[in-house]
Design an enzyme around this catalytic site. Structure first.
Site, PDB file in Angstrom:
ATOM      1  N   ARG A  88       0.949  -0.926  -0.044  1.00 42.34           N
ATOM      2  CA  ARG A  88      -0.156   0.057   0.205  1.00 42.34           C
ATOM      3  C   ARG A  88       0.952   1.212  -0.193  1.00 42.34           C
ATOM      4  O   ARG A  88       0.671   2.265  -0.688  1.00 42.34           O
ATOM      5  CB  ARG A  88      -0.931  -0.122   1.182  1.00 42.34           C
ATOM      6  CG  ARG A  88      -1.974  -1.067   1.367  1.00 42.34           C
ATOM      7  CD  ARG A  88      -2.664  -1.151   2.655  1.00 42.34           C
ATOM      8  NE  ARG A  88      -3.516  -2.115   2.715  1.00 42.34           N
ATOM      9  CZ  ARG A  88      -3.469  -3.454   3.097  1.00 42.34           C
ATOM     10  NH1 ARG A  88      -2.294  -3.904   3.636  1.00 42.34           N
ATOM     11  NH2 ARG A  88      -4.572  -4.278   3.255  1.00 42.34           N
ATOM     12  N   ASP A 148      -9.648  -4.599   8.189  1.00 39.00           N
ATOM     13  CA  ASP A 148      -9.033  -5.727   8.935  1.00 39.00           C
ATOM     14  C   ASP A 148      -9.532  -6.315   9.811  1.00 39.00           C
ATOM     15  O   ASP A 148      -9.521  -7.674   9.929  1.00 39.00           O
ATOM     16  CB  ASP A 148      -7.759  -4.914   9.314  1.00 39.00           C
ATOM     17  CG  ASP A 148      -6.917  -4.147   8.390  1.00 39.00           C
ATOM     18  OD1 ASP A 148      -6.940  -4.534   6.910  1.00 39.00           O
ATOM     19  OD2 ASP A 148      -6.365  -3.027   8.569  1.00 39.00           O
ATOM     20  N   ARG A 151     -11.929  -8.973   8.216  1.00 42.55           N
ATOM     21  CA  ARG A 151     -10.969 -10.081   7.744  1.00 42.55           C
ATOM     22  C   ARG A 151     -10.518 -11.043   8.792  1.00 42.55           C
ATOM     23  O   ARG A 151     -10.676 -12.179   8.427  1.00 42.55           O
ATOM     24  CB  ARG A 151      -9.807  -9.643   6.914  1.00 42.55           C
ATOM     25  CG  ARG A 151     -10.200  -8.868   5.754  1.00 42.55           C
ATOM     26  CD  ARG A 151      -8.911  -8.402   4.897  1.00 42.55           C
ATOM     27  NE  ARG A 151      -9.311  -7.841   3.529  1.00 42.55           N
ATOM     28  CZ  ARG A 151      -9.093  -7.007   2.737  1.00 42.55           C
ATOM     29  NH1 ARG A 151      -7.977  -6.321   3.306  1.00 42.55           N
ATOM     30  NH2 ARG A 151      -9.476  -6.763   1.569  1.00 42.55           N
ATOM     31  N   HIS A 175      -2.580   0.545   8.910  1.00 47.38           N
ATOM     32  CA  HIS A 175      -3.371  -0.366   7.727  1.00 47.38           C
ATOM     33  C   HIS A 175      -2.378  -0.741   6.990  1.00 47.38           C
ATOM     34  O   HIS A 175      -2.350  -0.283   5.810  1.00 47.38           O
ATOM     35  CB  HIS A 175      -4.453   0.378   7.516  1.00 47.38           C
ATOM     36  CG  HIS A 175      -5.127  -0.098   6.285  1.00 47.38           C
ATOM     37  ND1 HIS A 175      -5.788  -1.396   6.435  1.00 47.38           N
ATOM     38  CD2 HIS A 175      -5.230   0.088   4.999  1.00 47.38           C
ATOM     39  CE1 HIS A 175      -6.380  -1.783   5.228  1.00 47.38           C
ATOM     40  NE2 HIS A 175      -6.222  -0.886   4.329  1.00 47.38           N
TER      41      HIS A 175
HETATM   42  P1  NAI Z   1     -10.038   2.125  -8.801  1.00 49.99           P
HETATM   43  O1  NAI Z   1      -9.007   2.247  -9.661  1.00 49.99           O
HETATM   44  O2  NAI Z   1     -11.011   0.911  -9.264  1.00 49.99           O
HETATM   45  O3  NAI Z   1     -10.889   3.442  -8.830  1.00 49.99           O
HETATM   46  C1  NAI Z   1     -10.213   4.517  -8.378  1.00 49.99           C
HETATM   47  C2  NAI Z   1     -10.788   5.848  -9.050  1.00 49.99           C
HETATM   48  O4  NAI Z   1     -10.332   6.988  -8.436  1.00 49.99           O
HETATM   49  C3  NAI Z   1     -11.026   5.750 -10.503  1.00 49.99           C
HETATM   50  O5  NAI Z   1     -12.050   5.495 -10.976  1.00 49.99           O
HETATM   51  C4  NAI Z   1     -10.339   6.806 -10.967  1.00 49.99           C
HETATM   52  O6  NAI Z   1     -10.754   7.595 -11.971  1.00 49.99           O
HETATM   53  C5  NAI Z   1     -10.621   7.868  -9.696  1.00 49.99           C
HETATM   54  N1  NAI Z   1      -9.694   8.913  -9.645  1.00 49.99           N
HETATM   55  C6  NAI Z   1      -8.228   9.265  -9.511  1.00 49.99           C
HETATM   56  N2  NAI Z   1      -8.135  10.269  -9.462  1.00 49.99           N
HETATM   57  C7  NAI Z   1      -8.999  10.914  -9.289  1.00 49.99           C
HETATM   58  C8  NAI Z   1      -9.461  12.485  -8.789  1.00 49.99           C
HETATM   59  N3  NAI Z   1      -8.363  13.408  -8.676  1.00 49.99           N
HETATM   60  N4  NAI Z   1     -10.685  12.746  -8.620  1.00 49.99           N
HETATM   61  C9  NAI Z   1     -11.684  11.791  -8.553  1.00 49.99           C
HETATM   62  N5  NAI Z   1     -11.492  10.631  -8.981  1.00 49.99           N
HETATM   63  C10 NAI Z   1     -10.177  10.266  -9.181  1.00 49.99           C
HETATM   64  O7  NAI Z   1      -9.314   1.830  -7.275  1.00 49.99           O
HETATM   65  P2  NAI Z   1     -10.276   1.141  -5.881  1.00 49.99           P
HETATM   66  O8  NAI Z   1     -10.008  -0.503  -6.009  1.00 49.99           O
HETATM   67  O9  NAI Z   1     -11.564   1.643  -6.031  1.00 49.99           O
HETATM   68  O10 NAI Z   1      -9.316   1.827  -4.704  1.00 49.99           O
HETATM   69  C11 NAI Z   1      -9.292   2.997  -4.560  1.00 49.99           C
HETATM   70  C12 NAI Z   1      -8.733   3.385  -3.427  1.00 49.99           C
HETATM   71  O11 NAI Z   1      -8.900   2.813  -2.352  1.00 49.99           O
HETATM   72  C13 NAI Z   1      -7.051   2.644  -3.738  1.00 49.99           C
HETATM   73  O12 NAI Z   1      -5.870   3.716  -3.040  1.00 49.99           O
HETATM   74  C14 NAI Z   1      -6.984   1.513  -2.962  1.00 49.99           C
HETATM   75  O13 NAI Z   1      -5.656   1.273  -2.431  1.00 49.99           O
HETATM   76  C15 NAI Z   1      -7.456   1.968  -1.543  1.00 49.99           C
HETATM   77  N6  NAI Z   1      -8.231   0.726  -0.753  1.00 49.99           N
HETATM   78  C16 NAI Z   1      -8.195   0.887   0.382  1.00 49.99           C
HETATM   79  C17 NAI Z   1      -8.852   0.189   1.417  1.00 49.99           C
HETATM   80  C18 NAI Z   1      -8.829   0.520   2.922  1.00 49.99           C
HETATM   81  O14 NAI Z   1      -9.077  -0.285   3.430  1.00 49.99           O
HETATM   82  N7  NAI Z   1      -8.501   1.726   3.172  1.00 49.99           N
HETATM   83  C19 NAI Z   1      -9.426  -1.116   0.861  1.00 49.99           C
HETATM   84  C20 NAI Z   1      -9.430  -1.036  -0.466  1.00 49.99           C
HETATM   85  C21 NAI Z   1      -8.726  -0.072  -1.316  1.00 49.99           C
END
Ligand code: NAI
Length: 308
Positions: A88, A148, A151, A175
């Site tokens: 991450r 977490d 899980r 995390h």
């Molecule tokens: P994804 O790639 O499916 O979606 C991310 C979206 O953000 C994309 O549609 C993209 O166009 C958009 N985006 C990028 N820059 C942007 C901006 N400036 N303004 C608006 N939209 C923008 O990724 P996913 O799988 O949805 O993951 C998103 C984030 O969440 C990642 O950083 C991932 O690592 C994190 N994550 C965190 C978790 C947690 O427990 N905190 C769990 C799962 C994912």
């Protein structure tokens, strides 16, 4: 009630879908920079209303923050997810710029919003959003511990062959694969310590599986997970919107609690209508305290990479 979800990718869209199904707001705005994607996904979701029976309307927005105006709660999921083999932490360079810009735009139109940060590396992104925005600390919450912990409970339930609903357990700390701390000592099966059912080797395996829980899925799927992340984010949103006062481990700003200052890390907090309302002070063992200290060092060194 109005809720905005920034990032209409896997996690953002799943979160928005969960929120509308529960009717937690009159309006849910889904915003993304990708032309048409948030509008398309919102319309797709709204077409399930007649089938599933809910009244919340999702609204898509391609980077038009005016549509987010007056949001009570904002979830930030925009940014890159990890690919197999990535940590991450490797996402920091790109995601810091995205989270900073998004936070500024959000606060222009919703200065009183409670902000939930999901983008990784989440503890550092939460710290960044707090430092850059200067909003009261209780309105900034990082989502990680809820996922977490889910899980952790699932792996315990699988090891014991029982329902995850009967397991109580928490993961605190950072995390990250090496920074999170599954509290096996405090986990219970309907109030009975899980150590009564599982050997120390089994418990160690559950903790180890939990810590690489995200990486395991990333390897299987090819990108990071979204169902449990979207459900874990819903838990935070629901407890805030419905003022449920649930205790959920979240990344919040510590000012001496758990022996740490000037850092955002996962600790149990009470979530209600004003954000995180108080930190629950668990009595940690010496080993758990040492693990928390080590976790804080890692999160702090990641924060050092930010240009604040
Ligand atoms: P994804 O790639 O499916 O979606 C991310 C979206 O953000 C994309 O549609 C993209 O166009 C958009 N985006 C990028 N820059 C942007 C901006 N400036 N303004 C608006 N939209 C923008 O990724 P996913 O799988 O949805 O993951 C998103 C984030 O969440 C990642 O950083 C991932 O690592 C994190 N994550 C965190 C978790 C947690 O427990 N905190 C769990 C799962 C994912």
């Amino acid at each position: 009630m109005k809720i905005t979800v920034v990032g209409a990718g896997a996690v953002g869209a799943t979160t928005a879908d969960n929120i509308i199904r529960r009717e937690l707001a009159e309006e849910v705005v889904l915003l993304d920079i990708k032309e048409g994607v948030s509008e398309g996904k919102s319309l797709d979701m709204y077409q399930t209303a007649a089938l599933l029976g809910f009244n919340t309307k999702p609204v898509g927005s391609t980077n038009d923050y005016e549509k987010t105006k007056g949001s009570d709660v904002v979830v930030i999921t925009s940014g890159l997810p990890r690919k197999p083999g990535m940590t991450r932490e490797e996402l920091i360079g790109i995601n810091a710029g995205i989270v900073k810009g998004v936070t500024e735009n959000i606060l222009k139109y919703s200065p009183k919003a409670i902000i939930i940060v999901v983008s990784n590396p989440m503890d550092t992104m939460t710290y960044l959003a707090l430092k850059e925005s200067g909003i009261p600390k209780k309105r900034l919450i990082g989502m990680g511990g809820a996922l977490d912990s889910a899980r952790f409970k699932t792996y315990l339930a699988l090891a014991m062959d029982v329902s995850p609903l009967d397991i109580h357990g928490m993961v605190i700390g950072g995390h990250g694969d090496t920074t999170m701390i599954p509290l096996t000592r405090l986990a219970t099966y309907n109030g009975i310590p899980v150590s009564r059912f599982l050997s120390s080797d089994q418990l160690e395996k559950v903790a180890a599986d939990t810590m690489v829980g995200g990486a395991t899925l990333t390897k299987l799927i090819g990108t990071s997970a979204w169902y449990a992340p979207g459900a874990a984010t819903l838990l935070l949103v629901e407890s805030i919107v419905r003022n449920q006062k649930r205790i959920v481990p979240c990344s919040v700003y510590l000012n001496g609690e758990y022996g740490q200052k000037d850092i955002c890390m996962g600790v149990p907090v009470v979530l209600g209508r004003s954000g995180w309302e108080k930190i629950v002070n668990l009595r940690l063992s010496d080993a758990e305290k040492a693990a928390f200290e080590k976790s804080a060092e890692a999160v702090r060194s990641m924060n050092g990479a930010l240009s604040l």
